[in-house]
Design a protein around this motif. Structure first.
Motif, mmCIF file in Angstrom:
data_model
loop_
_atom_site.group_PDB
_atom_site.id
_atom_site.type_symbol
_atom_site.label_atom_id
_atom_site.label_comp_id
_atom_site.label_asym_id
_atom_site.label_seq_id
_atom_site.Cartn_x
_atom_site.Cartn_y
_atom_site.Cartn_z
ATOM 1 N N SER A 379 0.822 -1.212 0.000
ATOM 2 C CA SER A 379 0.000 0.000 0.000
ATOM 3 C C SER A 379 0.859 1.267 0.000
ATOM 4 O O SER A 379 0.334 2.372 -0.162
ATOM 5 N N GLU A 501 4.779 16.936 9.377
ATOM 6 C CA GLU A 501 3.585 16.103 9.216
ATOM 7 C C GLU A 501 3.898 14.651 9.536
ATOM 8 O O GLU A 501 3.123 13.963 10.214
ATOM 9 N N LEU A 505 2.211 12.416 12.722
ATOM 10 C CA LEU A 505 1.565 11.126 12.511
ATOM 11 C C LEU A 505 2.278 10.009 13.266
ATOM 12 O O LEU A 505 1.639 9.135 13.864
ATOM 13 N N ASP A 520 -2.359 2.037 10.538
ATOM 14 C CA ASP A 520 -2.794 2.976 9.507
ATOM 15 C C ASP A 520 -2.003 4.282 9.591
ATOM 16 O O ASP A 520 -1.594 4.840 8.565
ATOM 17 N N LEU A 521 -1.774 4.765 10.790
ATOM 18 C CA LEU A 521 -0.989 5.993 10.971
ATOM 19 C C LEU A 521 0.462 5.777 10.540
ATOM 20 O O LEU A 521 1.081 6.665 9.939
ATOM 21 N N LYS A 523 1.453 3.800 8.194
ATOM 22 C CA LYS A 523 1.483 3.789 6.726
ATOM 23 C C LYS A 523 1.358 5.199 6.161
ATOM 24 O O LYS A 523 2.031 5.537 5.179
ATOM 25 N N GLN A 524 0.522 6.022 6.771
ATOM 26 C CA GLN A 524 0.411 7.409 6.321
ATOM 27 C C GLN A 524 1.741 8.136 6.479
ATOM 28 O O GLN A 524 2.167 8.878 5.583
ATOM 29 N N ALA A 525 2.391 7.921 7.603
ATOM 30 C CA ALA A 525 3.677 8.577 7.853
ATOM 31 C C ALA A 525 4.738 8.080 6.878
ATOM 32 O O ALA A 525 5.514 8.877 6.315
ATOM 33 N N GLN A 527 4.360 6.895 3.920
ATOM 34 C CA GLN A 527 4.124 7.410 2.566
ATOM 35 C C GLN A 527 4.647 8.835 2.417
ATOM 36 O O GLN A 527 5.233 9.187 1.385
ATOM 37 N N ILE A 528 4.461 9.649 3.437
ATOM 38 C CA ILE A 528 4.980 11.026 3.405
ATOM 39 C C ILE A 528 6.492 11.012 3.235
ATOM 40 O O ILE A 528 7.058 11.748 2.412
#
Length: 573
Positions: A379, A501, A505, A520-521, A523-525, A527-528
């Motif tokens: 992902s 950011e 996260l 989930d957090l 993965k968001q971090a 990706q950034i």
């Protein structure tokens, strides 16, 4: 207060590879045998130090884990277990207070640093002393990150010493009595418990530090199953059996079984392989790339007939190979340059042709390897090979067709696989971007020192997860760990990547006990960070280890830990 064992088990990330992709070596003889020497070669060469606060590499940790014990450890399934404690810690309902009930039968090794040369009993004040050393800049510690802004008073303690002010105490490290030690956090930090299974959790006696002073890094004293005996730089380290060790096997037998462990430092993997097949080594860690297909059937992952007398273990690894870029140092302070480099490297070709399909897979996603249950690395949108995109980004950065781009120095250490990959990367950057790359090889401790101090801008390395949680990888990109002063070392975030950011996260993730939300957090971090390309992920590794036929009780896990050597024995019958 209540036991948090059940909650810890719920939030632990048990690795997919533990049971799915691991060859277990069954014990043929239930009667364990004492004696013998176990010989391991480490390709990286001698470690930088055997002082816990200075350890910055897996091979230093592997050696030191035979000398020292931790409060807690991981078993062969990478599940938390007590070591110097009677049980796993009790954790308060708010997740802030960790109470450790220590064993009362543990003694430090006999050593001349003690009165009459006899090792004394380990007590709670030794735990506090050891953890305080991690937070003390005078020790040149690289372990402060584990407690920085997490443990009450740890950051203030570090700053008071670093600014030459009056030294203060750390209220978050509390000795309740000789057998009770408490750690108190500022805010909840779910993966904190795992940091204690890292080398920073090794317990040392103050007498040894006072006696050996700056030479302690070569004269370690612990409570572990083996006693330090000799260190011949770049040749060997020898450890001897601790006959007074407190540990017992599951059958009640006194540990350890081996008389001796010898670590050698041959840097040529083909020489290492030859020494193993000739019987000089007890194991061969990874198989030389050039020989891989002649030793292992790549379809079945079984040994070919001529090597059938050996044991083969393999496991998807908690390990990613990557290239770091110093994000505050020219020319890698330009995000388009970093992105361009990522797109210009054909990782699939490296896996297939350079590494003979021995890795688990190409690292076309992020830095986190695909071994954590519930954390889908697919992902993460990474960098698939794309020459046109690479050239477009380089032009955007102001270097059309690579014109006027400075020659880049790629620093590596003497690891054969890394050398092969570095040469492939050198060729790809030349062909695809018209960028000249000079490869510089230095010893691993020197590379780490230069990377942490910001003296190099582009280097190759790998990261073994310190514990089974994706946080151990994302922490490498945690901007809160980057020092304000360029004169201070930045560890483990040696790229000095800092994105607010990402930081927010990441902090939110580690402060929640909701596993799904935390993943989930994460993965968001991630990706950034990957979008800003502080690193170039290359491969997700697969472990291969050959063992002599007589080796028993030495399982291979996704972290390739050597903690269980104390239970290894040799069956020559």
């Amino acid at each position: 207060m209540k036991s948090y064992l059940f909650k810890i088990m719920l939030i632990s990330f048990i690795l997919i590879s533990c049971n799915k992709d691991k060859k277990q070596i069954s014990v043929q003889d239930s009667k364990s045998k004492y004696g013998g020497s176990y010989v391991i070669n480490i390709l990286r060469g001698s470690p930088n130090a055997l002082d816990p606060v200075l350890i910055n590499s897996k091979h230093a940790d592997d050696i030191s884990s035979q000398i020292y014990d931790r409060l807690i450890d991981l078993n062969e399934k990478l599940i938390l277990v007590p070591e110097l404690t009677k049980s796993l810690p009790t954790i308060s309902d708010d997740g802030l207070k960790y109470i450790f009930n220590l064993r009362t039968d543990v003694y430090f090794h006999d050593n001349k640093c003690f009165q009459d040369g006899k090792g004394r009993k380990m007590i709670a004040s030794d735990v506090k002393y050891s953890l305080l050393r991690c937070c003390d800049p005078r020790t040149r510690s690289v372990q402060f990150w584990a407690f920085q802004d997490k443990v009450k008073g740890a950051t203030a303690y570090f700053n008071s010493i670093n600014s030459s002010k009056k030294e203060i105490d750390v209220p978050g490290f509390k000795v309740e009595n000789d057998s009770t030690f408490i750690i108190e956090l500022i805010t909840p930090y779910s993966p904190f418990i795992y940091s204690l299974v890292n080398s920073l959790g090794f317990i040392v006696p103050k007498e040894a530090i006072d006696y050996y002073k700056e030479d302690y890094f070569r004269n370690p004293v612990g409570t572990g199953p083996f006693v330090f005996d000799k260190w011949s730089q770049n040749e060997e380290i020898i450890l001897k059996r601790n006959s007074k060790y407190w540990g017992k096997s599951s059958g009640g037998e006194q540990l350890p079984f081996l008389d001796e462990i010898k670590f050698t430092f041959i840097k040529d993997d083909k020489v290492m392989f030859s020494n193993f097949t000739n019987g000089d080594l007890s194991e061969c860690w990874n198989i030389p790339t050039e020989l891989f297909k002649s030793v292992v059937d790549v379809n079945t992952l079984k040994l070919k007939n001529e090597f059938i007398d050996f044991q083969l273990q393999h496991s998807a690894a908690m390990l990613t190979w990557f290239f770091d870029m110093n994000t505050v140092k020219f020319p890698f302070n330009n995000v388009d340059v970093r992105r361009s480099f990522n797109f210009a490297i054909d990782k699939d070709k490296i896996v297939k042709y350079v590494l003979e399909n021995s890795p688990f897979s190409s690292a076309n996603n992020g830095i986190t390897p695909p071994v954590f249950h519930g954390y889908d690395v697919n992902s993460i949108n990474g960098y698939k090979f794309n020459v046109a995109k690479a050239q477009e980004l380089l032009q955007k950065a102001g270097y059309k067709n690579g014109v006027n781009f400075p020659e880049v120095v790629l620093t590596i250490y003497p690891e054969p696989r890394l050398q092969q990959v570095a040469e492939a990367v050198q060729d790809m950057l030349q062909k695809n971007l018209n960028i000249k790359v000079k490869i510089q090889q230095i010893d691993f401790p020197q590379l780490m020192s230069q990377a942490e101090s910001g003296k190099i801008s582009f280097w190759g390395t790998r990261w073994y997860g310190d514990y089974p949680d994706p946080e151990t990888y994302l922490n490498l990109l945690n901007g809160k760990l980057v020092p304000k002063s360029d004169t201070l070392p930045s560890y483990p975030n040696s790229t000095r990547y800092n994105n607010e950011e990402f930081n927010k996260l990441f902090l939110k993730a580690v402060q929640t006990n909701d596993q799904k939300l935390r993943l989930d957090l994460y993965k968001q971090a991630e990706q950034i960070a990957i979008n800003e390309a502080p690193i170039i992920p290359i491969t997700y590794e697969r472990h291969f280890r050959l063992l002599k036929k007589n080796v028993r009780n030495n399982p291979l896990d996704a972290m390739a830990r050597y903690d269980l050597i104390k239970e290894v024995y040799l069956d020559d019958n």
